[in-house]
Design a protein around this motif. Structure first.
Motif, mmCIF file in Angstrom:
data_model
loop_
_atom_site.group_PDB
_atom_site.id
_atom_site.type_symbol
_atom_site.label_atom_id
_atom_site.label_comp_id
_atom_site.label_asym_id
_atom_site.label_seq_id
_atom_site.Cartn_x
_atom_site.Cartn_y
_atom_site.Cartn_z
ATOM 1 N N ILE A 65 63.524 57.351 93.805
ATOM 2 C CA ILE A 65 64.564 58.343 92.910
ATOM 3 C C ILE A 65 63.758 59.618 92.710
ATOM 4 C CG2 ILE A 65 65.303 58.213 90.329
ATOM 5 C CD1 ILE A 65 65.139 55.143 90.480
ATOM 6 N N ILE A 157 60.913 43.591 75.498
ATOM 7 C CA ILE A 157 62.323 43.186 74.649
ATOM 8 C C ILE A 157 63.359 44.169 75.322
ATOM 9 C CG2 ILE A 157 63.813 43.189 72.803
ATOM 10 C CD1 ILE A 157 61.333 43.107 71.182
ATOM 11 N N ASN A 159 66.923 44.066 78.682
ATOM 12 C CA ASN A 159 67.207 43.617 79.993
ATOM 13 C C ASN A 159 67.992 44.851 80.643
ATOM 14 O OD1 ASN A 159 68.079 40.105 80.011
ATOM 15 N ND2 ASN A 159 66.399 41.240 80.313
ATOM 16 N N GLY A 160 67.420 46.064 80.475
ATOM 17 C CA GLY A 160 67.776 47.176 81.224
ATOM 18 C C GLY A 160 66.742 47.636 82.156
ATOM 19 N N ASN A 161 67.073 48.764 82.953
ATOM 20 C CA ASN A 161 65.942 49.011 83.813
ATOM 21 C C ASN A 161 64.681 49.626 83.424
ATOM 22 O OD1 ASN A 161 67.558 48.332 86.274
ATOM 23 N ND2 ASN A 161 68.558 50.302 86.067
ATOM 24 N N VAL A 162 64.681 50.191 82.217
ATOM 25 C CA VAL A 162 63.595 50.645 81.545
ATOM 26 C C VAL A 162 62.469 49.317 81.225
ATOM 27 C CG1 VAL A 162 62.596 51.525 79.650
ATOM 28 C CG2 VAL A 162 64.485 52.708 80.481
ATOM 29 N N ALA A 163 63.444 48.210 81.050
ATOM 30 C CA ALA A 163 62.437 46.930 80.674
ATOM 31 C C ALA A 163 61.598 46.769 82.063
ATOM 32 C CB ALA A 163 63.264 45.897 80.071
ATOM 33 N N ASP A 165 61.027 48.546 84.448
ATOM 34 C CA ASP A 165 60.030 49.712 85.036
ATOM 35 C C ASP A 165 58.694 49.248 84.126
ATOM 36 O OD1 ASP A 165 61.639 51.188 86.471
ATOM 37 O OD2 ASP A 165 61.943 52.762 84.969
ATOM 38 N N ARG A 203 68.593 39.224 75.457
ATOM 39 C CA ARG A 203 69.275 38.589 73.999
ATOM 40 C C ARG A 203 70.445 37.692 74.698
ATOM 41 N NH1 ARG A 203 71.205 43.280 70.098
ATOM 42 N NH2 ARG A 203 72.668 44.553 71.793
ATOM 43 N N LYS A 210 71.731 44.425 81.961
ATOM 44 C CA LYS A 210 71.980 45.600 82.406
ATOM 45 C C LYS A 210 71.284 46.412 83.422
ATOM 46 C CE LYS A 210 74.783 46.710 78.659
ATOM 47 N NZ LYS A 210 74.498 47.108 77.401
ATOM 48 N N GLU A 215 66.658 47.468 91.645
ATOM 49 C CA GLU A 215 65.525 47.491 90.626
ATOM 50 C C GLU A 215 65.105 46.284 90.584
ATOM 51 O OE1 GLU A 215 67.998 49.855 90.930
ATOM 52 O OE2 GLU A 215 66.787 51.542 91.141
ATOM 53 N N GLN A 282 67.002 35.974 71.236
ATOM 54 C CA GLN A 282 67.313 37.306 70.313
ATOM 55 C C GLN A 282 65.859 37.492 69.354
ATOM 56 O OE1 GLN A 282 70.205 39.093 69.250
ATOM 57 N NE2 GLN A 282 68.787 40.108 68.121
ATOM 58 N N PRO A 283 65.167 38.564 69.371
ATOM 59 C CA PRO A 283 64.093 38.585 68.650
ATOM 60 C C PRO A 283 64.416 38.827 67.163
ATOM 61 C CG PRO A 283 64.798 40.921 69.578
ATOM 62 C CD PRO A 283 65.616 39.773 70.319
ATOM 63 N N ILE A 334 65.056 49.083 74.328
ATOM 64 C CA ILE A 334 66.184 48.560 74.078
ATOM 65 C C ILE A 334 67.385 49.645 74.199
ATOM 66 C CG2 ILE A 334 65.501 46.525 72.730
ATOM 67 C CD1 ILE A 334 66.414 48.046 70.348
ATOM 68 N N VAL A 382 73.110 56.736 79.343
ATOM 69 C CA VAL A 382 73.482 55.394 79.968
ATOM 70 C C VAL A 382 73.909 56.039 81.391
ATOM 71 C CG1 VAL A 382 74.575 53.841 78.509
ATOM 72 C CG2 VAL A 382 76.010 55.808 78.901
ATOM 73 N N GLY A 383 73.744 55.240 82.317
ATOM 74 C CA GLY A 383 74.165 55.871 83.926
ATOM 75 C C GLY A 383 72.921 56.251 84.618
#
Ligand code: NAP
Length: 475
Positions: A65, A157, A159-163, A165, A203, A210, A215, A282-283, A334, A382-383
């Motif tokens: 990337i 916390i 479930n996206g790509n930042v988490a 990373d 959660r 996501k 990744e 869920q936190p 998040i 997003v994206g």
């Protein structure tokens, strides 16, 4: 004869030299070759170096990337777009200054803040926004160089790509990051980290993540880090089954997770670090530590989750069961959020500039003449980076079709903005300045490779003042 856009090039300011701003500039610069149009484009950035999110948001161990920089470099190196770095729109130049010098202004300022989280205990010491941590490990000039890495157990916390990373950088053996462009202090900080367990909490279920497949799979490439999954989290409702059937990405990721679950049973040796993936958590509260007298320490000592169950639609409902995890640090990944630009209509709920197809709209839904937005500040965070290209095409099509209606700038001469910046003592950096800084960082990398055992690609210069000094150095 009165001035028109046909008697001189249309002056365009693009604010933000990340992928969104460079793509937008490129589209305009190329449009003049195909159509009977002339543009004079200035690209502004508040940082002394260009490339925004790619330099300050993409994880250092993502060379594929980071490689997008090569394409952006090519665009800027053509010489038909001027770069002004280290210029803050808001303090160094106002929106009125831009309007006085340009016929059109395009905002491509992205989304760099963490979205706020309403969670008891979020203010405790040891609770961090992922965006801040990313800025630290990517050597962002406006962030403190120290980062407290004192926790053995960490919760992430989201479930996206930042988490992914954040969890990967926290759990990776530091030597594996040394070959990248991380600044020295980041390596030192990570090398001193006592971390043993990093827990990622989603959660919803495994079919609602996501992440993206590449990744996710990459987690298993870290040396001496075991991935740990929990069988009870592998719950699928009707909507999950449907998603697995109809969406290849989801199917691939669920398979990857299910394979890891099986493989962990066959493991014979234990790694020194573990990366746990939990779902349906869920936190509900970050738990404060207590000293021996029962007083709160103000520091994170744990995190409480409610166990969730899928409701058939891919959403979740609470089960009333709670579980605590002892952790000393919590990272909230998040989502990102855009920052308001003073004087530009902002949708504070979505964190975007109010717009339609990139035309910035006032409170009554009317186009603010000559004002546009593109990238994450237009559509939200997003994206993937590739989506930003299509986005820029849409916005630039609007600008081109409005060309005869753009409000004419009072001072359209290319030298006028330079005079203004100079008169205010703004130490702006240029593309030539970036070439010097780039060369300097590569040379630092080479020198570090010669004196160490690891081949280092580049060593990022971090303090803003040093970046400006190197960029503005006279030969
Ligand atoms: P994201 O993809 O939107 O993921 C956010 C995650 O946070 C979701 O799992 C969401 O769960 C969860 N979440 C939101 N609010 C929550 C809450 N109150 N409590 C618990 N969980 C909550 O955002 P992102 O990870 O910041 O990524 C932003 C964009 O950058 C994405 O498009 C991503 O793919 C991209 N990116 C790509 C890379 C790469 O390497 N290719 C790296 C970084 C980022 P729900 O789904 O339940 O809402």
């Amino acid at each position: 004869m009165s001035e028109t856009h046909t008697s001189r090039p249309t002056r365009v300011a693009v604010v933000g030299a990340g992928p969104a701003g460079v793509y937008a500039s490129d589209i305009l610069a190329k449009a003049q070759k195909k159509r009977d149009l002339r543009f004079s484009i200035d690209l502004f950035d508040r940082y002394p170096a260009p490339f925004g999110l790619i330099r300050y948001g993409v994880a250092p161990d993502h060379p594929r990337i980071k490689g997008i920089i090569k394409a952006l470099h090519k665009v800027m190196d053509r010489g038909d777009v001027r770069l002004f770095g280290n210029v803050d729109i808001g303090s160094d130049l106002s929106i009125d200054d831009l309007r006085a010098h340009y016929d059109a202004v395009v905002f491509a300022t992205g989304a760099v803040k963490d979205v706020e989280m309403d969670l008891p205990g979020v203010e405790l010491e040891g609770s961090f926004g992922a965006a801040d941590f990313v800025s630290w490990y990517d050597g962002h000039p406006d962030y403190p160089r120290e980062w407290p890495l004192e926790a053995e157990q960490v919760a992430v916390i989201g479930n996206g790509n930042v988490a992914l990373d954040v969890a990967r950088v926290l759990s990776k053996q530091p030597e594996d990051l040394l070959a990248t462009e991380i600044p020295d202090n980041v390596y030192q900080g990570l090398a001193a980290s006592p971390v043993k367990d990093v827990h990622i909490f989603g959660r919803r279920g495994p079919a609602q993540v996501k992440f993206t497949p590449l990744e996710l799979r990459e987690l298993s490439h870290s040396e001496d880090v075991d991935i740990v999954l929990y069988e009870e989290d592998f719950d699928f409702d009707e909507a999950s089954d449907e998603a697995i059937k109809s969406n290849n990405q989801i199917k691939t990721m669920v398979n990857t997770l299910a394979n890891w679950l099986v493989e962990q049973e066959e493991r014979t040796e234990e790694a020194s670090r573990r990366l746990h993936l939990h779902f349906l958590h869920q936190p509900v509260e970050i738990i404060e530590g207590q000293d021996s007298g029962g007083q709160g320490t103000g520091k994170v000592a744990g995190i409480r989750f409610e166990r969730m169950e899928l409701d058939g639609s891919g959403n979740v409902r609470g089960t009333g069961e709670y579980q605590d995890y002892p952790v000393q640090a919590v990272y909230r990944a998040i989502g990102y959020f855009g920052s308001e630009i003073a004087g530009i209509p902002f949708d504070a709920k979505r964190g975007v500039v109010r717009n339609e197809a990139g035309r910035v709209l006032d409170e009554d839904g009317r186009h603010v003449p000559g004002t546009y937005a593109t990238g994450w500040i237009k559509r939200g965070p997003v994206g993937l980076i590739g989506h930003t290209k299509g986005d820029a095409l849409e916005t630039m099509d609007c600008l081109i079709s409005d060309i005869d209606r753009l409000p004419l700038a009072e001072h359209p001469e290319e030298g006028a903005i330079l005079e203004l910046l100079d008169s205010r003592g703004v130490e702006y950096t240029t593309w030539e300045g970036w070439l010097k800084l780039d060369e300097h960082e590569l040379a630092l990398g080479e020198a570090a490779s010669e004196s160490g055992q690891v081949q280092r690609e580049r060593v990022k210069v971090v303090p803003r003042a040093d970046m400006v000094r190197v960029s503005r150095a006279q030969p």
